[in-house]
Design a protein around this motif. Structure first.
Motif, PDB file in Angstrom:
ATOM      1  N   GLY A 366     -72.287 -49.390  63.643  1.00 36.50           N
ATOM      2  CA  GLY A 366     -73.169 -49.733  62.535  1.00 36.50           C
ATOM      3  C   GLY A 366     -73.753 -48.559  61.794  1.00 36.50           C
ATOM      4  O   GLY A 366     -73.500 -48.354  60.610  1.00 36.50           O
ATOM      5  N   HIS A 367     -74.533 -47.744  62.514  1.00 39.34           N
ATOM      6  CA  HIS A 367     -75.217 -46.617  61.870  1.00 39.34           C
ATOM      7  C   HIS A 367     -75.741 -45.676  62.941  1.00 39.34           C
ATOM      8  O   HIS A 367     -75.793 -46.028  64.123  1.00 39.34           O
ATOM      9  CB  HIS A 367     -76.389 -47.125  61.014  1.00 39.34           C
ATOM     10  N   SER A 368     -76.127 -44.485  62.527  1.00 42.17           N
ATOM     11  CA  SER A 368     -76.785 -43.537  63.423  1.00 42.17           C
ATOM     12  C   SER A 368     -78.298 -43.683  63.286  1.00 42.17           C
ATOM     13  O   SER A 368     -78.801 -44.077  62.236  1.00 42.17           O
ATOM     14  CB  SER A 368     -76.369 -42.100  63.082  1.00 42.17           C
ATOM     15  N   ALA A 369     -79.021 -43.352  64.344  1.00 42.53           N
ATOM     16  CA  ALA A 369     -80.475 -43.513  64.347  1.00 42.53           C
ATOM     17  C   ALA A 369     -81.120 -42.664  63.249  1.00 42.53           C
ATOM     18  O   ALA A 369     -80.825 -41.469  63.140  1.00 42.53           O
ATOM     19  CB  ALA A 369     -81.038 -43.121  65.712  1.00 42.53           C
ATOM     20  N   PRO A 370     -82.003 -43.258  62.425  1.00 41.13           N
ATOM     21  CA  PRO A 370     -82.595 -42.522  61.304  1.00 41.13           C
ATOM     22  C   PRO A 370     -83.505 -41.362  61.710  1.00 41.13           C
ATOM     23  O   PRO A 370     -83.503 -40.317  61.050  1.00 41.13           O
ATOM     24  CB  PRO A 370     -83.393 -43.596  60.557  1.00 41.13           C
ATOM     25  N   ILE A 371     -84.294 -41.520  62.778  1.00 44.49           N
ATOM     26  CA  ILE A 371     -85.297 -40.494  63.107  1.00 44.49           C
ATOM     27  C   ILE A 371     -84.658 -39.138  63.396  1.00 44.49           C
ATOM     28  O   ILE A 371     -85.057 -38.126  62.805  1.00 44.49           O
ATOM     29  CB  ILE A 371     -86.196 -40.966  64.268  1.00 44.49           C
TER      30      ILE A 371
END
Length: 496
Positions: A366-371
């Motif tokens: 899905g995606h990589s962690a934003p933080i």
């Protein structure tokens, strides 16, 4: 009333360290439930009165009452006014369920697809959470500027608030894509824009994504020989046929690729610092490879896994920056330049592949962690990344020199080191009459992990030897480990 053994079982649940995070009534409730499920407390069996059990367990009556209430709500016990509490008939049926025996290994095999079984039998890629000498490719994390990273992460959380906790875009946070594009344009001579950067969890994910998206099962891909084992395993797991192309001191033999009797639409290589030999692909070979890809409408997958750590001048500019035909996919990672736990890699893609690769990524994770993405973006923009790389480059260069001296002093009878211009490991040829695997097994028993070279070759004549990682180990640690390794060699030779 409970038998003494049953009471002791409940008491054991109360003091077991694994259960201490749960409130008392939960521990009591789960202990009794387990006795019922195990058939120790059978249907119709009366339970102790709440007052009596509370006294035996040295807890309040309300605690036991709450536990009984939960058991009743779940259907494990019946409660009758004036009569007490009893194990229910429904719980009796649960306790009679047949015991699930382990499934024979043959059954497991039939549950996997052919691709799944191939991946399972291939063994995957080993990860070492606490690396021992001389695991290759592991960076030094004890020198990382944690206070700076923590401060930047706090800034991110303060600025973005709860928005930083939401899912990020599958292509990656724009701030990081901008920072990465600026960095590789400046340091690697790339031709990047933020719109063509795809943020991933690792270079391994990038390679696996290329394997799935660029070729179909049964198609061929050219690879260096020897080559990075993680790439070969990813391509083989996708059902591709890996065609080995020899490597010499100038890198991939591009003429052998161009004149190959078989064709392939993709080539994978690590031109700036070939894995595992350390060779750098010459300029004329780079230009020839670019022209071949344009003529054949083929893709070049350029793995630039550790170009930050080059010790003899500046590293050669990446192929992607020279490729005016846009046939090159550039793969990079921060797990070696920063720390493995950051879990951030990226691809610089031709325009035509950005949308297909991004959509395919949504089917993976899905995606990589934003933080961490936003923190890393600030780390790069503020100059901390460049400063850290420069600092570690000096440290690693010093450690490489120390390791070479130690090898030449203590292991000269057993291996010949090929000193690289950069990287985080050294290529050592085995020159004594002991098998590579015997040395690896004996060293492991002494607390030393060696990475064998033989498995990296697809050709008929592999070079026996080892990759010795040096980046994560101090001179003192390497000194002790090399002396222990020399002892291993001496012991094995005496047994010959």
């Amino acid at each position: 009333m409970f038998k003494s053994s049953q009471l002791e079982t409940v008491k054991a649940w109360l003091v077991n360290p694994i259960n201490l995070a749960f409130p008392l009534h939960i521990r009591i409730q789960r202990a009794i439930k387990q006795l019922i499920l195990d058939g120790v407390l059978t249907s119709g069996k009366p339970l102790p009165a709440t007052r009596a059990l509370a006294k035996s367990l040295a807890v309040s009556r309300d605690t036991v009452e709450t536990a009984y209430g939960q058991l009743h709500a779940e259907g494990f016990i019946d409660r009758r006014v004036g009569s007490g509490s009893f194990v229910s008939m429904r719980a009796h049926r649960l306790s009679k369920r047949p015991v699930q025996h382990s499934i024979p290994s043959e059954s497991h095999e039939t549950m996997l697809s052919q691709r799944g079984m191939a991946m399972f039998l291939d063994g995957g890629i080993k990860n070492f959470s606490a690396p021992r000498p001389f695991i290759q490719g592991v960076p030094e994390t004890r020198n990382f500027p944690l206070p700076v990273w923590e401060r930047l992460e706090r800034q991110v959380l303060k600025e973005y608030g709860h928005l930083a906790l939401q899912a990020g875009p599958p292509q990656g946070m724009e701030a990081l894509r901008c920072a990465v594009a600026d960095y590789i344009n400046l340091e690697r001579g790339a031709r990047a824009t933020p719109e063509r950067i795809l943020i991933l969890t690792s270079s391994q994910q990038a390679i696996a994504l290329c394997a799935q998206m660029l070729l179909d099962t049964g198609e061929r891909i050219f690879m260096e020989d020897p080559a990075y084992h993680g790439a070969r395993k990813a391509f083989e797991a996708a059902g591709l046929e890996c065609i080995p192309i020899p490597v010499d001191k100038h890198g991939l033999q591009v003429d052998a690729l161009c004149n190959s009797s078989v064709s392939a639409r993709v080539v994978f290589l690590s031109p700036s610092h070939q894995f595992p030999t350390g060779a750098t692909l010459t300029l004329d070979r780079r230009l020839t490879l670019i022209e071949w890809a344009a003529q054949q409408k083929a893709w070049i997958i350029e793995d630039d896994y550790d170009s930050e750590f080059h010790y003899a001048g500046k590293p050669t500019a990446c192929i992607q920056g020279m490729d005016r035909y846009e046939r090159t996919i550039y793969v990079g990672t921060f797990t070696k330049s920063l720390f493995p736990g950051v879990r951030i890699g990226y691809m610089l893609l031709p325009d035509s592949l950005v949308e297909p690769m991004t959509r395919a990524r949504t089917l993976l994770d899905g995606h990589s962690a934003p933080i961490p993405q936003l923190t890393l973006a600030r780390f790069i923009e503020a100059g901390h990344f460049g400063a850290h790389v420069r600092s570690m480059r000096l440290i690693y260069a010093g450690r490489l020199n120390v390791l070479v001296q130690l090898i030449e002093k203590h292991l000269f009878e057993y291996v010949i080191p090929i000193v690289p211009d950069g990287g985080m490991q050294i290529f050592c040829k085995l020159v004594c009459e002991i098998s590579e695997q015997t040395v690896i097994d004996s060293a492991r028993r002494e607390g030393i992990d060696l990475f064998g070279l033989t498995a990296l070759y697809a050709s008929a004549q592999p070079q026996a030897g080892f990759l010795l990682g040096f980046a994560a180990y101090t001179p003192m640690e390497m000194d002790a480990a090399i002396k222990l390794l020399a002892k291993v060699f001496r012991t094995l030779l005496r047994k010959e």
